[in-house]
Design an enzyme around this catalytic site. Sequence first.
Site, PDB file in Angstrom:
ATOM      1  N   HIS A   1       0.830  -1.211   0.000  1.00 47.16           N
ATOM      2  CA  HIS A   1       0.000   0.000   0.000  1.00 47.16           C
ATOM      3  C   HIS A   1       0.865   1.261   0.000  1.00 47.16           C
ATOM      4  CE1 HIS A   1      -3.696  -2.362   0.803  1.00 47.16           C
ATOM      5  NE2 HIS A   1      -2.828  -3.180   1.371  1.00 47.16           N
TER       6      HIS A   1
ATOM      7  N   HIS B   1      -1.519   3.045  -5.255  1.00 45.93           N
ATOM      8  CA  HIS B   1      -1.748   1.615  -5.108  1.00 45.93           C
ATOM      9  C   HIS B   1      -3.244   1.316  -5.123  1.00 45.93           C
ATOM     10  CE1 HIS B   1      -2.249   3.147  -0.987  1.00 45.93           C
ATOM     11  NE2 HIS B   1      -3.065   2.114  -0.823  1.00 45.93           N
TER      12      HIS B   1
ATOM     13  N   ASP C   1      -6.417  -1.110  -3.309  1.00 45.71           N
ATOM     14  CA  ASP C   1      -6.879  -1.990  -2.243  1.00 45.71           C
ATOM     15  C   ASP C   1      -7.758  -3.070  -2.854  1.00 45.71           C
ATOM     16  OD1 ASP C   1      -5.686  -0.314  -0.436  1.00 45.71           O
ATOM     17  OD2 ASP C   1      -7.542   0.347   0.523  1.00 45.71           O
TER      18      ASP C   1
ATOM     19  N   HIS D   1      -8.202  -6.585   1.903  1.00 49.63           N
ATOM     20  CA  HIS D   1      -7.535  -5.652   2.819  1.00 49.63           C
ATOM     21  C   HIS D   1      -8.299  -5.514   4.136  1.00 49.63           C
ATOM     22  CE1 HIS D   1      -4.897  -2.549   4.111  1.00 49.63           C
ATOM     23  NE2 HIS D   1      -5.583  -1.504   3.697  1.00 49.63           N
TER      24      HIS D   1
END
Length: 209
Positions: free
Chosen positions: A49, A53, A55, A59
Site C-alpha cells: 500500500h 496503489h 486496495d 484488505h
Amino acid sequence: MKRPWKDVSVPLRDGMIHWPGDPECHIKRVNRMEDGAVCNLTHLSLSAHTGTHMDAPRHFVADGKTMEQMPLEAVIGRCRVFEFDCEDQITADDLKKIKLMPGQRVLFKTRNSTFSWGLKEFDKHFVSIRQDAAQYLVEQKVMTVGVDYLSIGGYEKDGVETHQIMLGAGMWVIEGLNLADIKPGYYELICLPLKIEGADGAPCRVVLR
C-alpha cells in the site's frame, strides 16, 4: 491533435511518505555498473500500500477477493473526475450533488493533490471519505473509486468503517493518486496493479487521457 496520456501516479522513491505504522519504502541499488558490475540491479522493500496503489477487498474483508482476482474492467475504461472543495471529509450530501451511475469509475480530486503531497511529513488531516459517503457510493453501485491521498478513510476517523463498507461491497479502490494537473470531467483510465497472488493490495501506475 492526439490527446496525450497523463500520469497521475506518484513516483516511488527511497524513504517516501507512507502510512504511519506501515513498512517504510526502501529502494537500493545493489549492483552498480560504475562499480564494475555487468548490469545495474535495484532491490525494493515496501508495503503493498505504498504510493499509488490499489486496495483489494481482502484488505479489510477476511474472505474478500485478492489482487489477482480483480476484473480488468474495474480499472480500464471511461471514468469521471469530480472535484470537491472541502477541508475535512467528503460526505453523502456532497455526493448527492453529483451524478453517479451503477458500474461507474470515479476519481475524487481534493486539496490533497496540491497540499498533502507537497508536505515532507504524512498529512494526518487529509481529505477523506466519510462513512455515510461510503455507504452512498455502495448504494449507487459504483464499481471503482480513486482518491488523491493514501487512504479512502481518514487517519483518525472513519478509516476502518469506510474501508469495511466499500471493500465489503466488492468495490475496487485506487489510493494515492495525484490529480493536481487534472480538470474535472470524463477521461479514459488505465490502472494496472501488480498481479500479486493472494495480496490485499498492490502498487500500480495510473494514466488518464
